[in-house]
Design an enzyme around this catalytic site. Structure first.
Site, short mmCIF file in Angstrom:
data_model
loop_
_atom_site.label_atom_id
_atom_site.label_comp_id
_atom_site.label_asym_id
_atom_site.label_seq_id
_atom_site.Cartn_x
_atom_site.Cartn_y
_atom_site.Cartn_z
N GLU A 44 -5.86 0.56 9.14
CA GLU A 44 -6.83 1.40 9.82
C GLU A 44 -6.33 1.51 11.27
O GLU A 44 -6.06 0.50 11.90
CB GLU A 44 -8.20 0.70 9.78
CG GLU A 44 -9.32 1.56 10.25
CD GLU A 44 -10.66 0.82 10.20
OE1 GLU A 44 -11.55 1.19 10.97
OE2 GLU A 44 -10.81 -0.11 9.38
N ARG A 270 -5.62 -13.68 2.53
CA ARG A 270 -5.07 -13.24 3.81
C ARG A 270 -4.39 -14.40 4.50
O ARG A 270 -4.62 -15.56 4.18
CB ARG A 270 -6.14 -12.60 4.69
CG ARG A 270 -7.31 -13.47 5.05
CD ARG A 270 -8.20 -12.77 6.11
NE ARG A 270 -8.46 -11.36 5.82
CZ ARG A 270 -8.32 -10.36 6.71
NH1 ARG A 270 -7.90 -10.60 7.93
NH2 ARG A 270 -8.62 -9.15 6.38
N LYS A 280 -8.59 -8.18 14.30
CA LYS A 280 -8.39 -7.14 15.31
C LYS A 280 -9.50 -7.16 16.35
O LYS A 280 -9.26 -6.96 17.53
CB LYS A 280 -8.31 -5.76 14.65
CG LYS A 280 -6.92 -5.45 14.14
CD LYS A 280 -6.83 -4.03 13.64
CE LYS A 280 -7.30 -3.96 12.21
NZ LYS A 280 -7.10 -2.66 11.59
P1 ATP Z 1 -8.71 -7.14 10.72
O1 ATP Z 1 -9.53 -8.15 10.02
O2 ATP Z 1 -7.71 -7.72 11.66
O3 ATP Z 1 -9.51 -6.02 11.35
P2 ATP Z 1 -8.18 -5.32 8.57
O4 ATP Z 1 -8.07 -5.80 7.20
O5 ATP Z 1 -9.43 -4.62 8.93
O6 ATP Z 1 -7.82 -6.49 9.57
P3 ATP Z 1 -6.44 -3.10 8.22
O7 ATP Z 1 -5.84 -2.24 9.26
O8 ATP Z 1 -7.46 -2.52 7.33
O9 ATP Z 1 -7.00 -4.37 8.98
O10 ATP Z 1 -5.30 -3.80 7.38
C1 ATP Z 1 -4.26 -3.13 6.74
C2 ATP Z 1 -3.78 -3.97 5.59
O11 ATP Z 1 -3.34 -5.25 6.06
C3 ATP Z 1 -4.88 -4.20 4.60
O12 ATP Z 1 -4.37 -4.03 3.30
C4 ATP Z 1 -5.28 -5.63 4.85
O13 ATP Z 1 -5.77 -6.23 3.69
C5 ATP Z 1 -3.99 -6.27 5.34
N1 ATP Z 1 -4.27 -7.40 6.20
C6 ATP Z 1 -5.02 -7.42 7.32
N2 ATP Z 1 -5.12 -8.67 7.82
C7 ATP Z 1 -4.39 -9.47 7.00
C8 ATP Z 1 -4.08 -10.87 6.98
N3 ATP Z 1 -4.54 -11.70 7.90
N4 ATP Z 1 -3.29 -11.33 5.98
C9 ATP Z 1 -2.80 -10.49 5.05
N5 ATP Z 1 -3.05 -9.18 5.01
C10 ATP Z 1 -3.83 -8.66 5.97
MG MG Z 2 -9.59 -3.10 6.86
#
Ligand code: ATP
Ligand code: MG
Length: 567
Positions: A44, A270, A280
C-alpha cells in the site's frame, strides 16, 4: 560455508521446502492453473518499505523465479486519503535496489476500479449485495461480537432494482460521504465476524493519486485484493497471518463473480525483529515527531535506512532466506541481521585504516620530513582486490583506546616501555607520555626500530598484535557516526505503555575529528569499507568534499555466531 549455500544444490537451486513451496510443488504437480506460478508483491503506497516487506519481496519474487513464474508489483491504492506518489516512487526504487524486477508488470489496484464496479453490480444483480443506509455506528452495533451473532440490517431485503438504482446513484455522487455503503449479503450469524455482510464500497470524496476525482465511491481492501489477484492471473496470493480470517471472504468474492482466474491465498507469519518496530504507523510517528532524522535515518528498519546504514541487498536477501517462512509467529534476533551483513562485507569490503578517537604519536628517531609509501593490500585473503599506498611519517595517530598506563601482561598495545607493532610498518617502543592538565594522554613519544619494516626483524623477535595508524600530515578529517539499537527493549511495542518510552537515548554517537587514511578521499557515497579493527563503515550522503561522513554499519564482533556456537 554460509547457511544459505547449504540450502542449495550445485546449480543454486533451493533444496529445502518451506510449507509454501511444498504447497506450490503440489499445485504444480496437479496441474493447477496449468502448472503456472504467478505471484505479486502488493504494497500500500502509504509509507516506506521496511525489513518486514523485504521478507515478503524475497518470498514473492523468489518463489516466482524458482518455479519459472513471474511476480508483479502491484500498488494496493484503494485508500485515496493516505496514498502519495512519493511513496510509489520510493517503493519502486527499493524493490529494484533489493535486486528484483517486475519487468512490464507494474499494476495499481486503481487500474481495476471500473472492473471492480462491474463485479459489484454483478453481485447486486445476483442478490449477493445490497445498499445499506445504516450509519457506521449502527453497522458496528449490528455486527455482534465474537460470542454473539450479528443482526440483519433493515435494508438487507431491498430489491435488486432498488439496490442497483441506489448503487448507481452512489457512484454518480448523489449522496454525501458516509451516507450509504454497499455490503455483501453473506451471513450475519457467521462465527467468522469478517463474513457478517462485509462492506464492499463506501462513499468518500477524496482526490486519488491516479484516478483524480473520477470516483466518489471506493472499493474496500477485501473486495479489491482478490479481484486484483484474479485480474492479473495470480496463482498464489501470499499474505501475512492477520488475513487468515479474511480468506473465506477472499474465496466468497471469487466464487460469486465471473472471475477471470482463481488465485489461492496462503498466509505466513510476518517478520518481527527484536529492538525495533516494523509497523508503518509507528515508523511514521518516529519521523513525524522528529525522533529520527527521516525515513532514511540509519537507525530505521526501513530499506532506505538500512541502505544508508550500509546494508547491502545481498545481506538482506541472505537474511530473508535464513529466517525462512512458516506459520508460527516468531521474533528474529537482530544479531542475525547483523551477522548476515558482516558475512557479506567480510568477503567484499576493502580493508582501510581509520582512527576514530585519535591520540598523537611522535617517533623521535624517525627522520623529520621523511614519508614512506607503504603498500597495503585491500584484502588479506583476496589479492584480486589489489592494494594502495599508505603514507607513513614521523607523526601519526593511533586509537586512544590502544594506550593504557598500567595494563596487564596480555596487553599488546601501547603502554609505557612496551614495544608494539604498527600494521605493515614498524615496531615502536613507547618512551614517554605527554599529558594535559587533567592527566589525560595527549601525545605518545616513541622510538622505532628501522630494521622492523614490514613487521619482522633480523633477530626474529615476536611482537604480537598489529595496530592501525594514520599519518598526521596526510590524514583526512572526518565525522564518524556510531549506532546502537533504536530501542532498549526487545519488544518495544509489547505490553503496557508507549513504545516511544523505550527509545535508546544513546542510539547515535557522533565522533568528529576522526582521522582516515588519504585513500578514502576518493570514496563514493554508500561505498563500504572495513576500518581495520573498528568495524564496517560506509560513506554517508551528508559528506562534503571538506568533511567526509562515515556510518558504522556493523561492528566486527559477532554476537550471533557466538550464541549459536559458530564464533
Ligand atoms: P504495516 O503493518 O507496516 O502497515 P502492511 O501490511 O500494512 O504493513 P503493506 O504495504 O500492505 O503493509 O504490505 C505489503 C506486503 O508486505 C503485504 O503482503 C504484507 O503482508 C507484507 N508485509 C508487511 N509487513 C510485513 C512483515 N513484517 N513481515 C512480512 N511481510 C510483511
Ligand atoms: Mg496492508
Amino acid at each position: 560455508m554460509a547457511a544459505s549455500d547449504a540450502n542449495r544444490d550445485e546449480e543454486g537451486k533451493r533444496l529445502s521446502r518451506d510449507f509454501i513451496r511444498t504447497i506450490i510443488d503440489e499445485d504444480v504437480k496437479n496441474g493447477k492453473a496449468g502448472g503456472r506460478v504467478q505471484t505479486r508483491f502488493p504494497p500500500e503506497p502509504n509509507g516506506y518499505l521496511h525489513i518486514g516487506h523485504a521478507k515478503s519481496i524475497c518470498l514473492n519474487f523468489g518463489v516466482a523465479a524458482e518455479f519459472g513464474g513471474k511476480c508483479n508489483l502491484r500498488f494496493d491504492d484503494t485508500n485515496p486519503a493516505k496514498e502519495e506518489t512519493e511513496y510509489v516512487e520510493s517503493i519502486k526504487a527499493d524493490v529494484r535496489w533489493m535486486g528484483f524486477d517486475w519487468e512490464d508488470r507494474l499494476f495499481y489496484a486503481s487500474d481495476y476500479f471500473e472492473q471492480l464496479y462491474g463485479f459489484a453490480e454483478h453481485l447486486i444483480q445476483t442478490g449477493k449485495a445490497y445498499v445499506d443506509d445504516l450509519t457506521a455506528d449502527a453497522i458496528r452495533e449490528h455486527r455482534g461480537t465474537l460470542t454473539e451473532p450479528g443482526k440483519d440490517s433493515p435494508y438487507r431485503t431491498r430489491s435488486v432494482e432498488e439496490n442497483l438504482d441506489l448503487f448507481r446513484r452512489m457512484r454518480a455522487g448523489e449522496f454525501p460521504d458516509g451516507a450509504r455503503v454497499l455490503r455483501a449479503k453473506i451471513d450475519m450469524a457467521s462465527p467468522n465476524v469478517v463474513m457478517r455482510d462485509p462492506t464492499l464500497y463506501r462513499i468518500k470524496r477524496a482526490h486519488h493519486h491516479r484516478t483524480g476525482d473520477a470516483w466518489v465511491i471506493y472499493p474496500m481492501y477485501d473486495f479489491t485484493h482478490c479481484v486484483s489477484d484474479a485480474m492479473e492471473g495470480v496463482t498464489h496470493s501470499l499474505c501475512t497471518l492477520e488475513f487468515e480470517n479474511n480468506r473465506p471472504l477472499y474465496d466468497w468474492v471469487l466464487d460469486n463473480i465471473p472471475a477471470p482466474s482463481r488465485p489461492r491465498q496462503i498466509e505466513f507469519a510476518r517478520l518481527n525483529l527484536g529492538y525495533t518496530v516494523v509497523s508503518k504507523r509507528k515508523l511514521i510517528q518516529l519521523v513525524k515527531e522528529g525522533l529520527v532524522s527521516g525515513w532514511d535515518d540509519p537507525r530505521m528498519p526501513t530499506l532506505k535506512g538500512l541502505r544508508r546504514r550500509g546494508y547491502t541487498p545481498e545481506a538482506l536477501r541472505d537474511f530473508c532466506e535464513r529466517i525462512g517462512v512458516s506459520r508460527a509467529d516468531n521474533l528474529v534476533d537482530i544479531a542475525l541481521l547483523e551477522h548476515c551483513l558482516r558475512e557479506d562485507l567480510n568477503n567484499r569490503a576493502p580493508r582501510v585504516m581509520g582512527v576514530l578517537r585519535p591520540l598523537r604519536v611522535v617517533i623521535e628517531n624517525y627522520p623529520e620530513g621523511q614519508v614512506e609509501e607503504i603498500d597495503f593490500p585491500y584484502h588479506p585473503e583476496d589479492a584480486s582486490m589489489g592494494s594502495r599506498k599508505v603514507p607513513f611519517s614521523k607523526v601519526f595517530y593511533v586509537e586512544r583506546d590502544d594506550y593504557m598506563e598500567t595494563p596487564n601482561k596480555k596487553w599488546f598495545r601501547f603502554a609505557p616501555g612496551r614495544e608494539v607493532r604498527l600494521r605493515y610498518a614498524y615496531y615502536v617502543t613507547l618512551k614517554e607520555v605527554v599529558k594535559d592538565e587533567n592527566g589525560e594522554p595527549v601525545e605518545l613519544r616513541c622510538v622505532y626500530d628501522p630494521e622492523s619494516k614490514g613487521g619482522s626483524t633480523p633477530d626474529g623477535r615476536k611482537v604480537k598484535g598489529a595496530l592501525h595508524w594514520v599519518s598526521a600530515a596526510h590524514a583526512l578529517d572526518a565525522e564518524v557516526r556510531l549506532y546502537d539499537r533504536l530501542f532498549t527493549k526487545e519488544l518495544p511495542d509489547a505490553g503496557k505503555g508507549d513504545f516511544l518510552d523505550h527509545m535508546n537515548p544513546d542510539s547515535l554517537e557522533r565522533l568528529t575529528g576522526c582521522k582516515l587514511e588519504p585513500s578514502l578521499a576518493g570514496a563514493k557515497v554508500e561505498e563500504f569499507f572495513q576500518f581495520e579493527r573498528m568495524g564496517y563503515f560506509c560513506k554517508d550522503k551528508d559528506s562534503t568534499d571538506a568533511k567526509p561522513v562515515f556510518n558504522r554499519s556493523v561492528g566486527l564482533r559477532d554476537s550471533w555466531a557466538k550464541a549459536v556456537g559458530k564464533g
